[in-house]
Design an enzyme around this catalytic site. Structure first.
Site, mmCIF file in Angstrom:
data_model
loop_
_atom_site.group_PDB
_atom_site.id
_atom_site.type_symbol
_atom_site.label_atom_id
_atom_site.label_comp_id
_atom_site.label_asym_id
_atom_site.label_seq_id
_atom_site.Cartn_x
_atom_site.Cartn_y
_atom_site.Cartn_z
ATOM 1 C CB CYS A 56 -9.913 -51.837 -63.757
ATOM 2 S SG CYS A 56 -11.203 -53.039 -63.412
ATOM 3 C CG ASP A 95 -5.233 -59.074 -61.733
ATOM 4 O OD1 ASP A 95 -4.940 -57.874 -61.821
ATOM 5 O OD2 ASP A 95 -5.411 -59.805 -62.728
ATOM 6 C CG ASP A 118 3.891 -48.204 -75.173
ATOM 7 O OD1 ASP A 118 3.049 -48.639 -74.364
ATOM 8 O OD2 ASP A 118 5.101 -48.107 -74.899
ATOM 9 C CG LEU A 119 5.066 -52.286 -74.427
ATOM 10 C CD1 LEU A 119 5.176 -53.107 -73.147
ATOM 11 C CD2 LEU A 119 6.462 -51.916 -74.933
ATOM 12 C CE LYS A 122 -11.260 -59.879 -65.484
ATOM 13 N NZ LYS A 122 -10.540 -58.912 -66.299
ATOM 14 C CG ASN A 123 -7.707 -61.414 -66.782
ATOM 15 O OD1 ASN A 123 -8.687 -60.823 -67.238
ATOM 16 N ND2 ASN A 123 -7.037 -60.993 -65.721
ATOM 17 N NE ARG A 183 -4.827 -52.899 -71.534
ATOM 18 C CZ ARG A 183 -3.956 -51.987 -71.916
ATOM 19 N NH1 ARG A 183 -4.322 -50.741 -72.047
ATOM 20 N NH2 ARG A 183 -2.707 -52.302 -72.178
ATOM 21 N NE ARG A 206 -4.967 -51.752 -67.637
ATOM 22 C CZ ARG A 206 -5.892 -52.689 -67.404
ATOM 23 N NH1 ARG A 206 -7.052 -52.355 -66.913
ATOM 24 N NH2 ARG A 206 -5.648 -53.951 -67.676
ATOM 25 N N PRO A 207 -1.143 -47.813 -71.371
ATOM 26 C CG PRO A 207 1.149 -47.382 -71.567
ATOM 27 C CD PRO A 207 0.056 -47.615 -70.556
ATOM 28 N NE ARG A 236 -15.064 -54.927 -66.255
ATOM 29 C CZ ARG A 236 -13.987 -54.226 -66.575
ATOM 30 N NH1 ARG A 236 -13.726 -53.098 -65.968
ATOM 31 N NH2 ARG A 236 -13.159 -54.668 -67.505
#
Ligand code: EPZ
Length: 427
Positions: free
Chosen positions: A117, A305, A125-126, A22-23, A93, A122-123, A397
């Site tokens: 999730c 995970d 900014d980076l 998935k990722n 995400r 979970r910003p 998912r």
């Protein structure tokens, strides 16, 4: 409504093949935005997050064809829109991964903050800081982020944390920037190497993925390719843990054993025999697990995970285990659910203390997120009696054919979309 019903307490034995990750798949699909023509991705997992990414890419105009469940083509040529629809972005995400590709290819993007999730803050900014260092300008109004870049320019970026998503977004955008970009303190996850391999096949000039320094030299345009998604190391790790939790014997096939070293070594420490071959890993467990300490870390450390499934295994350990979550600040939401099954867990900040019990008992529980759902499945397989898991939409998912794969190893598990009374077992 969807339900999983598990009649637990059966040893799992057999072989389980592992689908594409998935990722990685979701990111490869986003990278297709930067291709010059249609790209084909193979080994695509059948999971709802892939469906969501298809919808997101369609929403900006891309052509999507699903030839078979595991083969998907993305044609970026019809893309005519750079504003992403809120309802889709909030579902997942990984929708943030279209940010770099859209900005690099079209010079503009508008998107709301991504969902995903509920495992902690979970910003992004980076992602934004890195793209800004390459010349992008961002503004924000009513929760909508607008980005513009007439021309992205290569630069040196030092990430404050080796964020997987930020590394991938910056690596992607840098492929079409002018000059060379160097990303330091980059994430080293295998999925990032998969992105590098895919982009290289498109004509991108990248080296260093898999180390903490990635160098990308921009090219004026990218081509197209056909590419297989890497195996899903998290699904594989879940089946390895399930084998140990049921004191069974499972061989997970179609994997890269090197990607599974952290989970394999923790299972071995807890008493399992872990035997790796060229593209499979066998896990054999004959007893309750020995108590161990597990700390999630960026790769090659123990993956966050798999923190929840591993904790589920340790609930039936022969002593007290300690599990520390170092990546996300709220990833213990499964604890209350496991407690309903008789688990003895106390949480203090980022640490869970797990006092092993001789057995769990089946109960009705609800998956609060994807990997927490996988933990409940592991617990249900190990528990005595019947477990019913609600919230299965979180699990689908990211797990492709979970109940079929487990059933092929002897699990009594059924997935229904009706009332739980509708399911039955041949015992
Ligand atoms: C990816 O999320 C995965 N998701 C996650 O898997 C995985 O848990 C995570 O990497 C870590 O391995 C996808 O690939 C879609 P990060 P990502 O950016 O990219 C902080 C699953 O279950 N951070 O490495 O979002 C962040 O808050 C999911 O499949 C910032 O502070 O993870 C977190 O504490 C869940 N600012 C840490 O870094 C940023 O701009 C790691 O996040 C970005 C991140």
């Amino acid at each position: 409504m969807e339900w999983l019903r598990i009649e637990g307490g059966r040893e799992l034995r057999g072989r389980v093949s592992v689908p594409g990750a998935k990722n990685s798949c979701l990111k490869l699909m986003a990278l297709c935005i930067m291709a010059s023509s249609e790209c084909t991705i193979t080994n695509v997992p059948s999971i709802t997050d892939v469906d969501t990414m298809c919808d997101l890419l369609r929403a900006v105009g891309a052509g999507i064809v699903r030839q078979r469940a595991s083969v998907l083509s993305v044609d970026p040529r019809p893309i005519a829109c750079t504003r992403l629809p809120e309802q889709l972005v909030r579902c997942m995400r990984a929708s943030v991964q279209v940010l770099g590709p859209l900005l690099a290819r079209f010079g503009e993007v508008q998107m709301p903050y991504p969902g995903g999730c509920p495992i902690g803050s979970r910003p992004i900014d980076l992602h934004l800081k890195g793209l800004a260092a390459m010349g992008a300008q961002f503004s924000e109004e009513h929760g909508l982020i607008s980005g513009r870049a007439n021309r992205l320019v290569g630069t040196e970026i030092h990430l404050d944390f080796p964020s997987v998503g930020a590394t991938e977004n910056l690596m992607a955008a840098a492929c079409l920037a002018t000059g060379t970009t160097v990303i330091r303190n980059a994430a080293r996850e295998p999925e990032i190497v998969d992105q590098q391999n895919f982009l290289t096949r498109l004509g991108g000039q990248i080296r260093g993925a898999g180390t903490d320094t990635i160098r990308i030299t921009g090219v004026p345009e990218l081509g197209s390719t056909t590419y297989p998604v890497m195996p899903d190391r998290i699904q594989a790790g879940t089946y390895m843990i399930a084998a140990a939790a049921t004191r069974g014997d499972i061989t997970v096939t179609d994997v890269v054993p090197e990607h599974l070293e952290a989970v394999g070594s923790k299972l071995a420490e807890s008493g399992a025999a872990v035997i790796a071959s060229e593209d499979s890993v066998r896990v054999v467990m004959g007893d309750r697990p020995a108590p161990i300490s597990v700390k999630s870390m960026p790769y090659p450390g123990f993956p966050t995970d798999l923190q929840a499934p591993m904790a589920a295994l340790l609930t039936v350990g022969r002593g007290t285990s300690v599990v520390t979550e170092n990546i996300f600040n709220n990833r213990f939401r499964y604890v209350d659910e496991l407690s309903r099954m008789g688990a003895q867990i106390s949480v203090d900040g980022r640490t869970a203390i797990i006092r092993g019990v001789s057995e769990l008992t089946g109960a009705r529980v609800a998956a609060p997120d994807l990997r927490a759902g996988a933990a409940l499945v592991v617990a249900g397989l190990a528990a005595r009696g019947e477990t019913i898991i609600d919230g299965v939409e979180h699990i689908t998912r990211g797990y492709d054919g979970l109940s079929e794969r487990l059933a092929s190893c002897g699990a009594h598990i059924s997935h229904t979309v009706d009332a739980p009374e509708a399911a039955s077992f041949d015992s």
